[in-house]
Design a protein around this motif. Structure first.
Motif, short mmCIF file in Angstrom:
data_model
loop_
_atom_site.label_atom_id
_atom_site.label_comp_id
_atom_site.label_asym_id
_atom_site.label_seq_id
_atom_site.Cartn_x
_atom_site.Cartn_y
_atom_site.Cartn_z
N ARG A 110 43.28 16.35 112.31
CA ARG A 110 44.05 17.58 112.50
C ARG A 110 44.50 17.76 113.95
NH1 ARG A 110 42.59 22.35 108.95
NH2 ARG A 110 42.28 21.35 106.97
N TYR A 111 43.92 16.99 114.84
CA TYR A 111 44.24 17.13 116.25
C TYR A 111 44.96 15.90 116.77
CZ TYR A 111 40.94 21.01 116.48
OH TYR A 111 40.29 22.19 116.30
N THR A 112 45.89 16.13 117.66
CA THR A 112 46.50 15.01 118.37
C THR A 112 45.56 14.62 119.50
OG1 THR A 112 47.66 16.42 119.96
CG2 THR A 112 48.82 15.89 117.90
N THR A 113 45.79 13.48 120.09
CA THR A 113 44.97 13.06 121.22
C THR A 113 45.03 14.11 122.33
OG1 THR A 113 45.37 10.75 120.70
CG2 THR A 113 44.70 11.23 122.96
N LYS A 114 46.20 14.66 122.54
CA LYS A 114 46.38 15.67 123.59
C LYS A 114 45.52 16.91 123.30
CE LYS A 114 50.15 18.09 125.92
NZ LYS A 114 51.63 18.20 125.98
N ASP A 115 45.56 17.40 122.07
CA ASP A 115 44.77 18.58 121.70
C ASP A 115 43.27 18.29 121.77
OD1 ASP A 115 47.08 20.05 121.22
OD2 ASP A 115 47.06 19.65 119.06
N ALA A 116 42.87 17.14 121.26
CA ALA A 116 41.45 16.78 121.25
C ALA A 116 40.92 16.65 122.68
CB ALA A 116 41.25 15.48 120.48
N THR A 117 41.69 16.03 123.54
CA THR A 117 41.26 15.88 124.93
C THR A 117 41.12 17.23 125.61
OG1 THR A 117 42.32 13.71 125.09
CG2 THR A 117 41.88 14.86 127.17
N LYS A 118 42.08 18.11 125.42
CA LYS A 118 42.01 19.44 126.03
C LYS A 118 40.80 20.21 125.50
CE LYS A 118 45.17 22.81 127.58
NZ LYS A 118 46.55 23.24 127.52
N ASN A 119 40.57 20.16 124.19
CA ASN A 119 39.42 20.85 123.61
C ASN A 119 38.11 20.29 124.14
OD1 ASN A 119 40.84 22.71 122.09
ND2 ASN A 119 41.02 21.34 120.34
N ASN A 120 38.03 18.97 124.30
CA ASN A 120 36.82 18.35 124.85
C ASN A 120 36.57 18.79 126.29
OD1 ASN A 120 36.34 17.00 122.46
ND2 ASN A 120 37.29 15.10 123.14
N LEU A 121 37.63 18.87 127.09
CA LEU A 121 37.48 19.31 128.48
C LEU A 121 37.05 20.78 128.54
CD1 LEU A 121 40.60 17.59 130.07
CD2 LEU A 121 38.21 17.13 130.65
N ILE A 122 37.66 21.62 127.73
CA ILE A 122 37.28 23.04 127.70
C ILE A 122 35.81 23.17 127.31
CG2 ILE A 122 37.59 25.22 126.44
CD1 ILE A 122 40.60 24.47 126.24
N ASN A 123 35.42 22.50 126.25
CA ASN A 123 34.05 22.56 125.78
C ASN A 123 33.08 22.10 126.87
OD1 ASN A 123 31.91 22.85 123.91
ND2 ASN A 123 32.10 20.70 123.31
N TYR A 124 33.42 21.01 127.53
CA TYR A 124 32.56 20.46 128.58
C TYR A 124 32.41 21.43 129.75
CZ TYR A 124 30.75 17.29 132.11
OH TYR A 124 29.99 16.72 133.09
N THR A 137 48.54 6.79 126.94
CA THR A 137 49.34 7.52 125.95
C THR A 137 50.65 8.05 126.52
OG1 THR A 137 48.39 9.70 126.41
CG2 THR A 137 47.23 8.31 124.80
N GLY A 138 50.72 8.18 127.84
CA GLY A 138 51.90 8.78 128.46
C GLY A 138 51.91 10.30 128.34
N GLN A 139 50.83 10.87 127.80
CA GLN A 139 50.76 12.32 127.64
C GLN A 139 50.17 12.98 128.88
OE1 GLN A 139 48.37 12.45 124.04
NE2 GLN A 139 50.19 12.95 122.84
N THR A 140 50.73 14.13 129.24
CA THR A 140 50.21 14.93 130.34
C THR A 140 49.91 16.33 129.82
OG1 THR A 140 52.39 15.66 131.04
CG2 THR A 140 51.54 13.65 132.06
N ASP A 141 49.02 17.02 130.50
CA ASP A 141 48.68 18.37 130.09
C ASP A 141 48.07 19.11 131.27
OD1 ASP A 141 48.52 20.57 128.41
OD2 ASP A 141 47.13 19.66 127.00
N THR A 142 47.92 20.41 131.09
CA THR A 142 47.30 21.25 132.10
C THR A 142 46.23 22.09 131.41
OG1 THR A 142 49.33 21.39 133.40
CG2 THR A 142 47.70 23.12 133.76
N LEU A 143 45.09 22.19 132.05
CA LEU A 143 44.00 23.03 131.57
C LEU A 143 43.75 24.10 132.62
CD1 LEU A 143 41.57 23.66 129.73
CD2 LEU A 143 40.28 21.96 131.05
N GLN A 144 43.69 25.34 132.19
CA GLN A 144 43.41 26.44 133.10
C GLN A 144 42.20 27.20 132.58
OE1 GLN A 144 46.08 29.97 133.69
NE2 GLN A 144 46.39 28.96 135.66
N ILE A 145 41.20 27.33 133.46
CA ILE A 145 39.97 28.03 133.11
C ILE A 145 39.73 29.10 134.17
CG2 ILE A 145 37.49 27.83 132.71
CD1 ILE A 145 37.94 24.86 132.12
#
Length: 109
Positions: free
Chosen positions: A5-19, A98-106
């Motif tokens: 149900r998750y893309t690599t991008k979503d899974a990575t972001k969720n893993n970082l948030i959780n961590y 993957t060539g994917q980029t993202d931003t996480l804000q906490i």
């Protein structure tokens, strides 16, 4: 066979948030898991505190998330000069291969 149900991008972001929202010792079955960022909320906030947070984040991502390459970390405070109510951490990263980029804000209060 079920599809993810998750893309690599979503899974990575969720893993970082959780961590990073987990403190070391919070998980009974994995007591060393966690980014422990909340420990900084109760420190005197100065420029060297931001440097420590940035170094800590860089080291933890390099160790625990080998598929994440940090491109930048921005740390800011919300509040007046004597009472910093909130620390905001923004992590810009690439997902290796993957060539994917993202931003996480906490935000920590």
């Amino acid at each position: 066979v079920s599809q993810s149900r998750y893309t690599t991008k979503d899974a990575t972001k969720n893993n970082l948030i959780n961590y990073f929202l987990t403190n070391i010792g919070d998980r009974y079955d994995n007591p060393t898991f966690g980014g422990n960022l909340r420990e900084y909320v109760f420190e005197q906030i100065q420029q060297n505190t931001f440097d420590s947070i940035e170094d800590d984040i860089q080291q933890k991502i390099a160790t625990c998330f080998p598929t994440v390459a940090v491109s930048s970390i921005n740390i800011s405070k919300i509040g007046d000069q004597t009472d910093y109510n909130t620390i905001v951490v923004e992590i810009n990263y690439n997902i290796v291969g993957t060539g994917q980029t993202d931003t996480l804000q906490i935000a920590f209060t």
